[in-house]
Design a protein around this motif. Structure first.
Motif: not given
Length: 558
Positions: A14-21, A27-35, A41-46
């Protein structure tokens, strides 16, 4: 590779489609899926930033410049609370932040598990909306529900009035599972926005009222640079009955505008105070800094129109009579007085403004080394075309004493006006724009946010000026604190720290100025330097308030 958590997959689709790039990740463990999902990621710069408070302000600076949502992502527990100051600032400054917090499954909250607090609606007073996804998405309705609320959350960041929106993600272990690609394609809802305009009858009614008024005051609060709006206000300022007052952070400057409100009105007598109060007051933008103009207008009697696309009315001046839900530029372009009233309102106030300007120039020519003389030199030395990030407390107030520059764009955390994240905001803003950017900070604000440089995104286009007067100089200026015995220990918090060791720690070029000659040398050095650099200016701690009082006494002679 991406996370195998389907709600996380759906979020990034959704972020990619809606222009949230852009996404700032702590850093953290519980948020590992996001990291894991953002790593390549090819579109969203982290952006990886350790300190959550600094990270959130860094993202605020990015979103402030982009005027598009930027995501901030953290692990569970107190990490979420460290986002709070920047979220509150974004809410009151109307900056779009998409706040993503990882959480433990709901059944484990308050059951003695580490890094867990009550995160649902944790920011409820400072966000436009809060959502919590359903972790188990095996059933199609659960997956549909998650996509629907995440789509809505991203849209709400910029729908109508921009601001922060929170999505809480309870995530069950294992947190490190991966997949080649998202399992399901998300459905994106297109929202069609319709233009708004005032009815012709209302336009004529407003015009008639303006044309029959002898005194019309336009007062601008914090606003983004907008040349079309400035042009419209310039046209209004040609009417004899119209005065336009702005502040530096309004980003509306013109020869026919009064941009130094406190310099003009601080020492007015009763007759002059009454003269300033208009028949019709028109306001737009966010916070107005000048306490004096607010004091005068609250005591007087006038009709007050507030222009805000949200339709929300700030009755700061206690005279609100009309809320016009329209973009300010559209209002000032479509509603213009029909005639030039035979009024001396504009002529008189502009004449007084010129007189105070001349007296200020005379005073500054001979003033001693102090915060006032330093800000005079700094503000006039900023190269044309810069973005200026202003620290809070005394910094922004000193800047407002000088005629606002048209060739500089002014920004500052004036939503809540805290000192806690000004440097981080400036670093984020400078990085995302790559425009020449100058931060002017006080010493306490600079040391408070010293973790701002603890990342890999400090760009060479940022120049930092720290005015170090050895404490919270603002408390010697305002009336209450300087009359108490606790001034130095509990208000001013005097110190003898310098920024040189911090500069060494972060490998930043550093220059210290202690007098007029070294300040001139330091400013030349700073703006010629090809790296992010720190110019620290040491000013006296106890003399600044006396200099400022003498300045207002001299400038305010009538």
């Amino acid at each position: 590779m991406i996370s195998d958590k389907r709600p996380v997959q759906a979020l990034f689709s959704l972020m990619e489609e809606k222009g949230v790039h852009h996404a700032v990740v702590c850093p953290g463990s519980r948020n590992a899926p996001f990291s894991i999902s953002l790593h390549k990621h090819e579109v969203i710069k982290s952006y990886n930033i350790i300190d959550e408070r600094s990270a959130a302000f860094f993202a605020l600076g990015m979103a402030q410049q982009l005027q598009k949502p930027v995501a901030i992502i953290c692990t569970s527990g107190t990490a979420t609370l460290n986002f709070s100051p920047a979220i509150a600032e974004a809410f009151y400054q109307r900056v779009p932040l998409l706040v993503i917090t990882a959480d433990r499954p709901v059944e484990w909250i308050d059951q003695g598990e580490g890094q867990s607090i009550r995160q649902r609606d944790v920011y409820q007073n400072f966000v436009k909306a809060s959502y919590e996804v359903m972790e188990e998405t095996a059933h199609t309705d659960s997956a549909w529900h998650n996509v629907r609320i995440m789509d809505e959350a991203i849209e709400k960041c910029t729908d109508g009035v921009a601001g922060p929106v929170h999505i809480n993600f309870p995530l069950r272990e294992s947190l490190y599972g991966t997949a080649e690609k998202a399992e399901n394609k998300v459905k994106v809802v297109e929202r069609v926005k319709t233009p708004t305009a005032l009815p012709a009858q209302m336009i004529q009614q407003l015009k008639n009222q303006l044309s029959s008024s002898k005194k019309v005051l336009i007062l601008a609060g914090q606003s983004l640079p907008d040349e079309a709006l400035c042009k419209a206000l310039r046209h209004w300022s040609n009417f004899c009955q119209v005065v336009v007052m702005t502040e530096a952070h309004s980003n509306m400057a013109d020869e026919n505008f009064i941009t130094t409100i406190d310099r003009l009105i601080l020492k007015f007598d009763d007759a002059q105070k009454n003269f300033v109060v208009p028949d019709v007051l028109i306001t737009f933008g966010h916070n107005i800094i000048s306490r004096k103009i607010k004091e005068y207008l609250r005591k007087g009697e006038c009709e007050h129109w507030h222009i805000d696309v949200s339709g929300e009315g700030l009755d700061t001046l206690k005279h609100l009579t009309k809320i016009i839900a329209l973009e300010p530029c559209l209002f000032f372009e479509s509603v213009v007085p029909d005639s030039n009233h035979s009024s001396d309102y504009s002529k008189t106030l502009l004449k007084w403004n010129e007189e105070t300007r001349n007296r200020a120039k005379l005073f500054l020519k001979s003033t001693v080394w102090s915060d006032l003389s330093v800000f005079d030199k700094i503000y006039s030395s900023i190269p044309s075309g810069q973005n200026l990030q202003m620290g809070n407390s005394s910094v922004v107030r000193y800047v407002l004493l000088f005629d606002a520059r048209k060739d500089v764009h002014h920004f500052g955390n004036r939503g809540v006006a805290g000192i806690d994240g000004c440097t981080s905001t400036a670093i984020g803003a400078a990085y995302i724009t790559q425009k020449p950017t100058t931060l002017i900070s006080g010493d306490l604000g600079f040391f408070y946010d010293s973790n701002a440089f603890w990342n890999n995104y400090v760009s060479k286009n940022l120049k930092v000026i720290v005015v170090n007067n050895g404490g919270g100089g603002i408390f010697r200026i305002i009336e209450g604190p300087r009359t108490t015995e606790a001034l130095e220990d509990f208000f001013e918090t005097k110190h003898e720290r310098k920024a040189d060791k911090l500069a060494v720690m972060y490998d930043l070029p550093y220059f210290c100025a202690t007098d007029e000659m070294s300040l001139q040398e330091g400013l030349l050095w700073l703006f010629a330097n090809e790296h992010c650099s720190i110019l620290e200016v040491m000013t006296p701690r106890t003399e600044n308030d006396a200099v400022l009082r003498d300045y207002f006494k001299e400038v305010g002679k009538w």
